[in-house]
Design an enzyme around this catalytic site. Structure first.
Site, mmCIF file in Angstrom:
data_model
loop_
_atom_site.group_PDB
_atom_site.id
_atom_site.type_symbol
_atom_site.label_atom_id
_atom_site.label_comp_id
_atom_site.label_asym_id
_atom_site.label_seq_id
_atom_site.Cartn_x
_atom_site.Cartn_y
_atom_site.Cartn_z
ATOM 1 N N GLU A 92 0.812 -1.351 -0.045
ATOM 2 C CA GLU A 92 0.067 -0.037 0.077
ATOM 3 C C GLU A 92 0.871 1.231 -0.267
ATOM 4 O OE1 GLU A 92 -2.539 -0.034 3.544
ATOM 5 O OE2 GLU A 92 -2.989 -1.985 2.921
ATOM 6 N N CYS A 105 2.990 8.240 1.471
ATOM 7 C CA CYS A 105 3.408 7.508 2.523
ATOM 8 C C CYS A 105 3.758 6.275 1.787
ATOM 9 C CB CYS A 105 2.358 7.560 3.398
ATOM 10 S SG CYS A 105 2.552 6.112 4.767
ATOM 11 N N CYS A 112 5.661 -7.637 7.711
ATOM 12 C CA CYS A 112 6.679 -7.097 8.372
ATOM 13 C C CYS A 112 6.929 -8.171 9.481
ATOM 14 C CB CYS A 112 5.907 -5.631 9.150
ATOM 15 S SG CYS A 112 6.969 -4.946 10.338
ATOM 16 N N CYS A 116 4.000 -5.978 15.752
ATOM 17 C CA CYS A 116 3.218 -5.213 16.816
ATOM 18 C C CYS A 116 1.760 -5.591 16.877
ATOM 19 C CB CYS A 116 3.126 -3.488 16.227
ATOM 20 S SG CYS A 116 5.032 -3.124 16.201
ATOM 21 N N CYS A 119 -1.177 -3.642 14.637
ATOM 22 C CA CYS A 119 -0.896 -3.201 13.411
ATOM 23 C C CYS A 119 -1.390 -4.278 12.277
ATOM 24 C CB CYS A 119 0.635 -2.878 13.201
ATOM 25 S SG CYS A 119 1.081 -2.361 11.648
ATOM 26 N N GLY A 159 5.623 -2.349 6.591
ATOM 27 C CA GLY A 159 7.198 -2.841 6.823
ATOM 28 C C GLY A 159 7.905 -1.957 7.870
ATOM 29 N N LEU A 215 6.727 4.800 19.569
ATOM 30 C CA LEU A 215 7.138 4.518 20.946
ATOM 31 C C LEU A 215 6.105 3.947 21.755
ATOM 32 C CD1 LEU A 215 9.593 5.352 22.595
ATOM 33 C CD2 LEU A 215 8.426 7.594 23.174
ATOM 34 N N HIS A 216 4.889 4.481 21.911
ATOM 35 C CA HIS A 216 3.683 3.977 22.346
ATOM 36 C C HIS A 216 3.371 3.452 23.611
ATOM 37 C CE1 HIS A 216 2.820 4.068 17.934
ATOM 38 N NE2 HIS A 216 3.349 2.986 17.589
ATOM 39 N N ASN A 290 -6.029 3.372 14.710
ATOM 40 C CA ASN A 290 -7.043 2.876 13.986
ATOM 41 C C ASN A 290 -7.557 1.793 14.126
ATOM 42 O OD1 ASN A 290 -7.679 4.782 11.769
ATOM 43 N ND2 ASN A 290 -5.542 4.844 11.403
ATOM 44 N N CYS A 333 -2.146 1.505 8.305
ATOM 45 C CA CYS A 333 -1.192 0.729 7.381
ATOM 46 C C CYS A 333 -1.771 -0.722 7.643
ATOM 47 C CB CYS A 333 0.005 0.698 8.638
ATOM 48 S SG CYS A 333 0.365 2.158 9.522
HETATM 49 N N1 SAH Z 1 7.770 0.044 11.134
HETATM 50 C C1 SAH Z 1 7.944 1.443 10.956
HETATM 51 C C2 SAH Z 1 6.984 2.231 10.159
HETATM 52 C C3 SAH Z 1 5.630 1.828 9.805
HETATM 53 S S1 SAH Z 1 4.172 2.189 10.610
HETATM 54 C C4 SAH Z 1 7.292 1.949 12.460
HETATM 55 O O1 SAH Z 1 7.060 0.842 13.257
HETATM 56 O O2 SAH Z 1 7.600 3.037 12.893
HETATM 57 C C5 SAH Z 1 3.807 3.883 10.940
HETATM 58 C C6 SAH Z 1 3.205 4.333 12.245
HETATM 59 O O3 SAH Z 1 1.888 3.916 12.309
HETATM 60 C C7 SAH Z 1 3.912 3.309 13.502
HETATM 61 O O4 SAH Z 1 4.199 4.352 14.539
HETATM 62 C C8 SAH Z 1 2.770 2.401 13.785
HETATM 63 O O5 SAH Z 1 3.119 1.837 14.923
HETATM 64 C C9 SAH Z 1 1.534 3.284 13.567
HETATM 65 N N2 SAH Z 1 0.392 2.209 13.423
HETATM 66 C C10 SAH Z 1 0.357 0.973 13.015
HETATM 67 N N3 SAH Z 1 -0.733 0.495 12.916
HETATM 68 C C11 SAH Z 1 -1.627 1.384 13.592
HETATM 69 C C12 SAH Z 1 -3.170 1.421 13.856
HETATM 70 N N4 SAH Z 1 -3.552 0.520 13.408
HETATM 71 N N5 SAH Z 1 -3.446 2.635 14.135
HETATM 72 C C13 SAH Z 1 -2.675 3.898 14.384
HETATM 73 N N6 SAH Z 1 -1.421 3.631 14.081
HETATM 74 C C14 SAH Z 1 -0.718 2.473 13.923
#
Ligand code: SAH
Length: 345
Positions: A92, A105, A112, A116, A119, A159, A215-216, A290, A333
């Site tokens: 995507e 983007c 990946c 996480c 994700c 990724g 970070l999260h 999301n 994503c």
């Molecule tokens: N792998 C890299 C880049 C891709 S994700 C990374 O982890 O940074 C880009 C951002 O979207 C990251 O901060 C990721 O944690 C976040 N992300 C992934 N799934 C998401 C979701 N369902 N809602 C909001 N953010 C999300």
């Protein structure tokens, strides 16, 4: 014989390729400029001789992506793309309009490895790295489909870019090359889940580009529970790497913080964030999660996100709530690809 894909080659590599074909080297630079302007066929390259264009047509091809799907959000102009790769895989990309220009983007891998929990890209695991040409072609294809120029890049699609660093670095250098697009490194942002050794490399190689770190959570236990990468590269080491990055580049790092209802959005989560981040050269980008059906996790409300941003700001930590672009479409994503997969199942 399989045709050689030229998109993704540097000017020097194209020059060598032209020489191999018995042509003067400067033709390589012309080829590069045409491809970076979005030429899709050699027949468009009118400053090359007809004979050379025919020869190229037989031996080589330019890009490698097909646009399989494009969703538009009519309110804000966001377009989400599903691209088909030559081997049948899909990735995507998202085109976004901002006051300062258009941004793309881009995905860096098919699937990946990071796993996480929140994700959609993690579902289904890792398939393969994208080449530099495949990353570049996401931008060129989006420009072709939208008729708009893209002058900013965020590598925040599917990724983990720092798990595919060689191709990523080649891609950024190709975009920057003045013989083609001349995109400033300051207009490029790469996001990582926190692969510490590559953060230092990135600072050395691209001191003018922007870095975002996902970070999260601000405890090892909490972060490891949603981001397995934290077990390998724990939080305090990651924050130290971020400090070192700031000291070396003088650039403000962005911390992404996806707000997950009941997981990481309590007052004590916010106080911990303030204790850990205060005084750092950073900016916090709050993203209400999301919803991805399979994960069972929900995002915090917009109102809660605004409250948290205000609390951070009062403590001297610059914070913003990400504009919700593409809310009408599968904005997060991996979600569009996931839906397309489900439809096929
Ligand atoms: N792998 C890299 C880049 C891709 S994700 C990374 O982890 O940074 C880009 C951002 O979207 C990251 O901060 C990721 O944690 C976040 N992300 C992934 N799934 C998401 C979701 N369902 N809602 C909001 N953010 C999300």
């Amino acid at each position: 014989m399989e045709k050689k894909t030229l998109l993704g080659l540097t000017v020097d590599e194209l020059k060598a390729y032209m020489k191999d074909m018995g042509e003067p080297a400067f033709r390589g630079k012309q080829l590069f400029a045409w491809m970076m302007r979005g030429a899709r066929s050699f027949s468009e390259m009118t400053d090359l001789s007809l004979k050379l264009r025919e020869k190229l047509d037989e031996a080589a091809c330019i890009g490698c992506l097909d646009v399989l799907e494009m969703q538009s959000d009519k309110k804000d102009g966001t377009r989400k793309f599903l691209f088909g790769l030559q081997d049948g895989n899909t990735v995507e990309g998202v085109f976004m309009k901002y006051r300062y220009g258009n941004s793309m983007c881009v995905s860096s891998q098919v699937g990946c490895k990071m796993g996480c929990r929140f994700c959609a890209s993690a579902i289904g695991g890792f398939v393969r790295d994208l080449s530099a040409g495949e990353m570049l072609d996401q931008i060129l294809s989006a420009e072709r489909e939208t008729g708009e120029k893209i002058d900013h890049l965020v590598v925040m699609g599917m990724g983990e870019p720092f798990d595919n660093y060689e191709n990523l670095a080649r891609f950024l250098r190709l975009l920057h090359d003045p013989a083609g697009r001349n995109m400033s490194y300051r207009s490029m942002t790469v996001s990582t889940s926190g692969i510490i050794p590559v953060i230092a490399r990135f600072a050395d190689d691209f001191p003018q580009a922007n870095l975002a770190i996902s970070l999260h959570r601000l405890t090892d236990r909490g972060r490891s529970a949603i981001m397995p990468v934290n077990e390998r590269y724990p939080l305090d080491d990651l924050l130290a790497a971020a400090e070192a990055y700031g000291a070396k580049t003088g650039r403000r790092i962005t911390f992404e913080y996806a707000l997950i209802k009941g997981e990481n959005d309590s007052d004590s989560d916010v106080e911990l964030m303030i204790r850990k981040l205060r005084g750092m050269l950073c900016h916090v980008n709050l993203i209400p999660l999301n919803r991805v059906e399979e994960t069972g996790l929900d995002g915090s409300s917009r109102k809660r996100a605004e409250e948290i941003a205000a609390r951070l700001e009062r403590s001297g930590i610059p914070a913003t709530v990400r504009r919700e672009l593409g809310s009408e479409i599968d904005g997060a994503c991996g979600q569009l690809r996931r839906r397309a997969q489900q439809e096929r199942e």
